[in-house]
Design a protein around this motif. Structure first.
Motif, PDB file in Angstrom:
ATOM      1  N   HIS A  58       9.173 -12.334 -35.835  1.00 24.98           N
ATOM      2  CA  HIS A  58      10.542 -11.814 -35.806  1.00 24.98           C
ATOM      3  C   HIS A  58      11.570 -12.942 -35.842  1.00 24.98           C
ATOM      4  CE1 HIS A  58       8.605  -8.022 -34.892  1.00 24.98           C
ATOM      5  NE2 HIS A  58       7.997  -8.596 -33.862  1.00 24.98           N
ATOM      6  N   ALA A  59      11.338 -13.932 -36.682  1.00 27.12           N
ATOM      7  CA  ALA A  59      12.178 -15.130 -36.666  1.00 27.12           C
ATOM      8  C   ALA A  59      13.655 -14.848 -36.929  1.00 27.12           C
ATOM      9  CB  ALA A  59      11.634 -16.156 -37.655  1.00 27.12           C
ATOM     10  N   PRO A  60      14.034 -14.085 -37.972  1.00 24.35           N
ATOM     11  CA  PRO A  60      15.467 -13.841 -38.180  1.00 24.35           C
ATOM     12  C   PRO A  60      16.120 -13.119 -36.998  1.00 24.35           C
ATOM     13  CG  PRO A  60      14.247 -13.379 -40.188  1.00 24.35           C
ATOM     14  CD  PRO A  60      13.232 -13.570 -39.101  1.00 24.35           C
ATOM     15  N   ALA A  61      15.429 -12.120 -36.439  1.00 22.02           N
ATOM     16  CA  ALA A  61      15.969 -11.412 -35.274  1.00 22.02           C
ATOM     17  C   ALA A  61      16.106 -12.363 -34.084  1.00 22.02           C
ATOM     18  CB  ALA A  61      15.077 -10.229 -34.918  1.00 22.02           C
ATOM     19  N   ASP A  62      15.117 -13.223 -33.903  1.00 21.69           N
ATOM     20  CA  ASP A  62      15.177 -14.173 -32.796  1.00 21.69           C
ATOM     21  C   ASP A  62      16.333 -15.151 -32.976  1.00 21.69           C
ATOM     22  OD1 ASP A  62      12.965 -12.949 -31.690  1.00 21.69           O
ATOM     23  OD2 ASP A  62      11.536 -14.432 -32.465  1.00 21.69           O
ATOM     24  N   ALA A  63      16.559 -15.569 -34.222  1.00 26.43           N
ATOM     25  CA  ALA A  63      17.672 -16.488 -34.485  1.00 26.43           C
ATOM     26  C   ALA A  63      19.001 -15.821 -34.158  1.00 26.43           C
ATOM     27  CB  ALA A  63      17.641 -16.934 -35.946  1.00 26.43           C
ATOM     28  N   LEU A  64      19.158 -14.565 -34.577  1.00 33.30           N
ATOM     29  CA  LEU A  64      20.396 -13.847 -34.268  1.00 33.30           C
ATOM     30  C   LEU A  64      20.533 -13.640 -32.768  1.00 33.30           C
ATOM     31  CD1 LEU A  64      20.444 -11.171 -37.104  1.00 33.30           C
ATOM     32  CD2 LEU A  64      22.038 -13.080 -36.822  1.00 33.30           C
ATOM     33  N   GLY A  65      19.451 -13.279 -32.108  1.00 32.81           N
ATOM     34  CA  GLY A  65      19.496 -13.048 -30.669  1.00 32.81           C
ATOM     35  C   GLY A  65      19.853 -14.296 -29.882  1.00 32.81           C
TER      36      GLY A  65
ATOM     37  N   GLN B 266      11.715 -28.335 -45.340  1.00 34.16           N
ATOM     38  CA  GLN B 266      12.580 -27.315 -44.751  1.00 34.16           C
ATOM     39  C   GLN B 266      13.904 -27.254 -45.496  1.00 34.16           C
ATOM     40  OE1 GLN B 266      12.444 -28.972 -40.646  1.00 34.16           O
ATOM     41  NE2 GLN B 266      11.612 -26.976 -40.030  1.00 34.16           N
ATOM     42  N   ARG B 267      14.530 -26.071 -45.464  1.00 33.09           N
ATOM     43  CA  ARG B 267      15.892 -25.911 -45.978  1.00 33.09           C
ATOM     44  C   ARG B 267      16.684 -25.036 -45.026  1.00 33.09           C
ATOM     45  NH1 ARG B 267      14.624 -25.316 -52.370  1.00 33.09           N
ATOM     46  NH2 ARG B 267      14.112 -27.519 -52.674  1.00 33.09           N
ATOM     47  N   ALA B 268      17.947 -25.366 -44.878  1.00 30.21           N
ATOM     48  CA  ALA B 268      18.811 -24.666 -43.936  1.00 30.21           C
ATOM     49  C   ALA B 268      19.525 -23.493 -44.593  1.00 30.21           C
ATOM     50  CB  ALA B 268      19.834 -25.637 -43.352  1.00 30.21           C
ATOM     51  N   VAL B 269      19.806 -22.485 -43.787  1.00 28.75           N
ATOM     52  CA  VAL B 269      20.583 -21.313 -44.188  1.00 28.75           C
ATOM     53  C   VAL B 269      21.586 -21.032 -43.074  1.00 28.75           C
ATOM     54  CG1 VAL B 269      20.534 -18.840 -44.701  1.00 28.75           C
ATOM     55  CG2 VAL B 269      18.703 -20.319 -45.552  1.00 28.75           C
ATOM     56  N   PRO B 270      22.898 -21.050 -43.384  1.00 25.48           N
ATOM     57  CA  PRO B 270      23.887 -20.740 -42.339  1.00 25.48           C
ATOM     58  C   PRO B 270      23.781 -19.280 -41.896  1.00 25.48           C
ATOM     59  CG  PRO B 270      24.893 -21.850 -44.220  1.00 25.48           C
ATOM     60  CD  PRO B 270      23.523 -21.452 -44.648  1.00 25.48           C
ATOM     61  N   VAL B 271      24.096 -19.044 -40.637  1.00 26.22           N
ATOM     62  CA  VAL B 271      24.149 -17.688 -40.094  1.00 26.22           C
ATOM     63  C   VAL B 271      25.606 -17.243 -40.076  1.00 26.22           C
ATOM     64  CG1 VAL B 271      23.625 -16.221 -38.115  1.00 26.22           C
ATOM     65  CG2 VAL B 271      22.120 -18.161 -38.666  1.00 26.22           C
TER      66      VAL B 271
ATOM     67  N   GLY C  70      21.807 -16.637 -31.071  1.00 29.98           N
ATOM     68  CA  GLY C  70      23.169 -17.036 -31.405  1.00 29.98           C
ATOM     69  C   GLY C  70      23.286 -18.340 -32.175  1.00 29.98           C
ATOM     70  N   VAL C  71      22.221 -18.751 -32.862  1.00 31.60           N
ATOM     71  CA  VAL C  71      22.301 -20.006 -33.606  1.00 31.60           C
ATOM     72  C   VAL C  71      23.249 -19.858 -34.793  1.00 31.60           C
ATOM     73  CG1 VAL C  71      19.978 -20.701 -32.918  1.00 31.60           C
ATOM     74  CG2 VAL C  71      20.291 -19.464 -35.063  1.00 31.60           C
ATOM     75  N   LYS C  72      23.822 -20.954 -35.223  1.00 30.63           N
ATOM     76  CA  LYS C  72      24.723 -20.964 -36.375  1.00 30.63           C
ATOM     77  C   LYS C  72      24.023 -21.402 -37.651  1.00 30.63           C
ATOM     78  CE  LYS C  72      28.054 -19.801 -33.691  1.00 30.63           C
ATOM     79  NZ  LYS C  72      28.528 -18.385 -33.699  1.00 30.63           N
ATOM     80  N   LEU C  73      22.807 -21.929 -37.483  1.00 27.42           N
ATOM     81  CA  LEU C  73      22.055 -22.436 -38.630  1.00 27.42           C
ATOM     82  C   LEU C  73      20.585 -22.108 -38.422  1.00 27.42           C
ATOM     83  CD1 LEU C  73      22.801 -24.206 -41.172  1.00 27.42           C
ATOM     84  CD2 LEU C  73      21.853 -26.124 -39.906  1.00 27.42           C
ATOM     85  N   THR C  74      19.985 -21.495 -39.425  1.00 25.46           N
ATOM     86  CA  THR C  74      18.548 -21.283 -39.415  1.00 25.46           C
ATOM     87  C   THR C  74      18.026 -21.721 -40.774  1.00 25.46           C
ATOM     88  OG1 THR C  74      16.776 -19.685 -38.958  1.00 25.46           O
ATOM     89  CG2 THR C  74      18.732 -18.829 -40.058  1.00 25.46           C
ATOM     90  N   GLY C  75      16.958 -21.136 -41.267  1.00 28.12           N
ATOM     91  CA  GLY C  75      16.465 -21.578 -42.571  1.00 28.12           C
ATOM     92  C   GLY C  75      15.027 -21.173 -42.787  1.00 28.12           C
TER      93      GLY C  75
END
Length: 213
Positions: free
Chosen positions: A129-136, A161-166, A138-143
């Motif tokens: 559940h990585a995207p949900a965990d990132a949103l939970g 790795q590559r970054a994706v802004p939230v 509150g990070v500003k950058l994931t990827g």
């Protein structure tokens, strides 16, 4: 005076893709522009049918199925899967949405040749559940991360790795879809790099390209 011989083009390396879902990562590899240093030699699944197998058939790529239910236990399944993959002499095994854990014996059979893609900047947010965990969190950058698979869960040495802004208005679906776009591109670039030239693994460090010494 005879013409100089034309340098031979190295044969493409064999890539075997294992998938359980719709096959968009597989499709990205199939659609990679030529000339490329790899070919998808086969696609396999733990399911009797899935979108990934359909995509492979449409592209003329050999397919195989190795279901857990068809074997006495997970050990026997891993042995059978190893044989099915090994039959295609892979230089690289790509887990592209493959929803089964592989045993250490399988990984030893293809030592440092099994890669996986994950929708976070590991070691942050491993698991399903990585995207949900990132949103939970509150990070500003994931990827996304492509890594060599080991016996842990999303724990192997990182290749790239590559970054994706939230975005502030992201939900799980919108964030995951943006990550997937980047993930497909990253996977193609990593497979290209790993098959174009030798790579080496030193502990947790993966070094791409020809050795410098």
């Amino acid at each position: 005076m005879p013409d100089a011989p034309t340098p031979s083009t190295p044969s493409p390396k064999n890539v075997v893709v294992l998938a359980s879902g719709s096959g968009t990562l597989l499709q990205a590899l199939l659609d990679a522009p030529d000339p490329k240093p790899f070919r998808v030699a086969a696609a396999g699944s733990d399911l009797a049918s899935c979108g990934a197998l359909d995509r492979a058939v449409a592209a003329g790529v050999p397919t195989f199925t190795c279901r857990v239910a068809d074997h006495a236990d997970r050990t026997a399944w891993n042995v059978a899967l190893s044989a099915a993959v090994g039959a295609h002499a892979p230089d690289l095994v790509v887990l592209a949405g493959f929803m089964k854990l592989l045993a250490p014996a399988f990984l030893r059979a293809f030592d440092n040749k099994v890669i996986n893609a994950h929708p976070s900047l590991l070691p942050a947010f491993p698991g399903m559940h990585a995207p949900a965990d990132a949103l939970g969190h509150g990070v500003k950058l994931t990827g996304c991360t492509v890594f060599l698979v080991d016996a842990g869960v999303d724990a192997g040495p990182i290749v790239a790795q590559r970054a994706v802004p939230v975005a502030d208005d992201d939900d799980v679906t919108t964030l995951h879809e943006r990550i997937k776009v980047v993930e497909r591109s990253l996977l193609v670039d990593v497979v290209t790099a790993l098959t174009a030239a030798p790579y080496s693994v030193h502990g947790r460090k993966v070094v791409l390209g020809w050795p410098t010494s």
